[in-house]
Design an enzyme around this catalytic site. Structure first.
Site, PDB file in Angstrom:
ATOM      1  N   HIS A 156       0.811  -1.220   0.000  1.00 48.35           N
ATOM      2  CA  HIS A 156       0.000   0.000   0.000  1.00 48.35           C
ATOM      3  C   HIS A 156       0.843   1.269   0.000  1.00 48.35           C
ATOM      4  CE1 HIS A 156      -3.710   1.972  -0.058  1.00 48.35           C
ATOM      5  NE2 HIS A 156      -4.362   1.308   0.874  1.00 48.35           N
ATOM      6  N   ARG A 157       2.165   1.149   0.164  1.00 52.78           N
ATOM      7  CA  ARG A 157       3.025   2.322   0.018  1.00 52.78           C
ATOM      8  C   ARG A 157       3.043   2.802  -1.424  1.00 52.78           C
ATOM      9  NH1 ARG A 157       8.587  -0.043   2.150  1.00 52.78           N
ATOM     10  NH2 ARG A 157       7.907  -1.592   0.608  1.00 52.78           N
TER      11      ARG A 157
END
Length: 426
Positions: A396-397
């Site tokens: 999710h970065r």
């Protein structure tokens, strides 16, 4: 004097054990000739000589553990035979090293297995001499069949004991026992309510990889299911024709093709993230990892340039890497440089899961088992269709939920229309 050191061969391998020297002091060697067999937690590697010359001194004995950077052997490139006067110093001075890659035959290993000392003398040299050169699958098979591997004559390269040698010694007419699918042995409780089981080197590697992934990557998983009844029909029509060509046409080959096409449309999911430099590293090649369940744990070989292959090609490649992983004949480069991974837990009857990303990749696709379900079709009718559950875990970065959702929708487009897979070969 060339000083050949144990190189960093990647895949988290930092040390190894000398399994067998293929040369001795005074032997003339040519560049590329295997020098030594080193056993690590993932692979057994025949390390080749980076130069031509005469073996001057060995840096470690059989059975000794070496670490990355340790000197394996000194080679005199002038071809001078070793004498007491020209022996290298015990603490060698820093010399200019030539780069040397690790190539040669390698195989996956679950752990470094020491030779039995039941018949050995008290001296260390006698114990070391009983070390047997054997493939890990042969060792496990010998243990399962009760065969003393030290009494078996190996038919492999350099006298390596192979699986067929064990089967022959056991008189089983090449009928191997059914292996347990459990990666960890079932415990016994002889004298207490608890028992401790030492994990294998491969399991330790898996533990470390999962710990790194969980500590470094903030993961989120998106799930959906798609109507694939047309895909089921195409596969049923083509699987017999594929069989006549020696190809086992599985659904996974179709899924792999669809994934490679979708990755071309959404290359962000085929990238990795350099946290130190805050850079996204986009990959030109799609090296598709296939998670393989083996008796000793999960191994993830990858198919190089998977996007350039047809469905039939992918079916053959999937079968090849899975077989090599289970038989411990996988090449090290097949374990390296993956860009995206598939894990097929549908083979075990599961529908959904939350697969863990293989660091430093940024996504992994979990494939559930196809099952029948009543749905409402485009005309408003209730029909029974074959449904495919998918679970996409992303870093999710780098990958937002919208990116993952668009990728899954593109997969739906390809999987719902098999003609799009058959027409786009590259």
């Amino acid at each position: 004097m060339f000083e050949f050191k144990f190189a960093d061969i990647g895949e988290g391998i930092h040390e190894g054990q000398i399994l067998k020297w293929l040369v001795k002091v005074g032997d003339a060697v040519k560049e590329g000739k295997p020098l030594v067999v080193v056993e690590t937690d993932k692979v057994n590697a025949d390390l080749p000589s980076p130069v031509s010359g005469v073996v001057h001194k060995l840096g470690a004995e059989v059975g000794q553990t070496i670490h990355v950077g340790d000197t394996l052997v000194w080679i005199d490139e002038s071809g001078t035979a070793p004498t007491e006067e020209n022996q290298p110093p015990k603490a060698p001075a820093v010399v200019q090293e030539k780069s040397a890659g690790v190539v040669g035959s390698i195989e996956v290993s679950d752990e470094v297995i020491k030779a039995s000392d039941e018949m050995a003398s008290p001296t260390a040299s006698a114990k070391i001499s009983e070390k047997v050169l054997a493939s890990p699958v042969a060792r496990k098979l010998a243990a399962d069949l009760g065969v003393d591997i030290k009494t078996v004559t190996g038919s492999g390269e350099s006298g390596r004991v192979m699986k067929d040698d064990i089967l022959k010694a056991a008189g089983t007419n090449n009928q191997a026992p059914v292996a347990s699918s459990q990666a960890i042995a079932m415990p016994t409780f002889p004298d207490s309510d608890v028992t401790r089981v030492k994990i294998s080197k491969l399991r330790k590697t898996i533990v470390n990889a999962m710990s790194v992934a969980a500590a470094v990557i903030p993961m989120t998983t998106l799930m959906d299911e798609y109507d694939v009844h047309r895909l089921v029909e195409v596969r049923e029509r083509q699987k017999e024709a594929a069989k006549t060509q020696g190809v086992k046409l599985t659904y996974l080959a179709f899924f792999a093709k669809a994934v490679t096409l979708a990755l071309r449309d959404y290359p962000l999911l085929n990238s990795s993230f350099d946290h130190e430099k805050d850079e996204i590293i986009f990959k030109k090649h799609i090296n598709l990892g296939i998670a393989v369940d083996t008796n000793d744990g999960l191994i993830v070989p990858n198919i190089k340039d998977a996007d350039t292959k047809s469905i039939m090609d992918l079916a053959q490649e999937i079968e090849r890497v899975a077989t090599e992983a289970r038989e411990r004949t996988i090449k090290l480069d097949t374990l390296q440089n993956g860009t995206f991974t598939l894990t097929n837990y549908g083979a075990f009857g599961m529908k959904y899961g939350t697969p863990v990303i293989k660091h430093p990749e940024v996504a992994i696709l979990g494939i559930g088992g196809i099952y029948k379900k009543p749905i409402v079709d485009e005309a408003g009718n209730v029909v029974v269709r074959e449904m495919l559950p998918l679970s996409l875990t992303v870093d999710h970065r780098i990958v937002d939920g919208a990116d993952g959702g668009r990728f899954l929708l593109k997969l739906k487009e390809y999987l719902s229309d098999p003609a799009s897979l058959l027409l786009r070969l590259k």
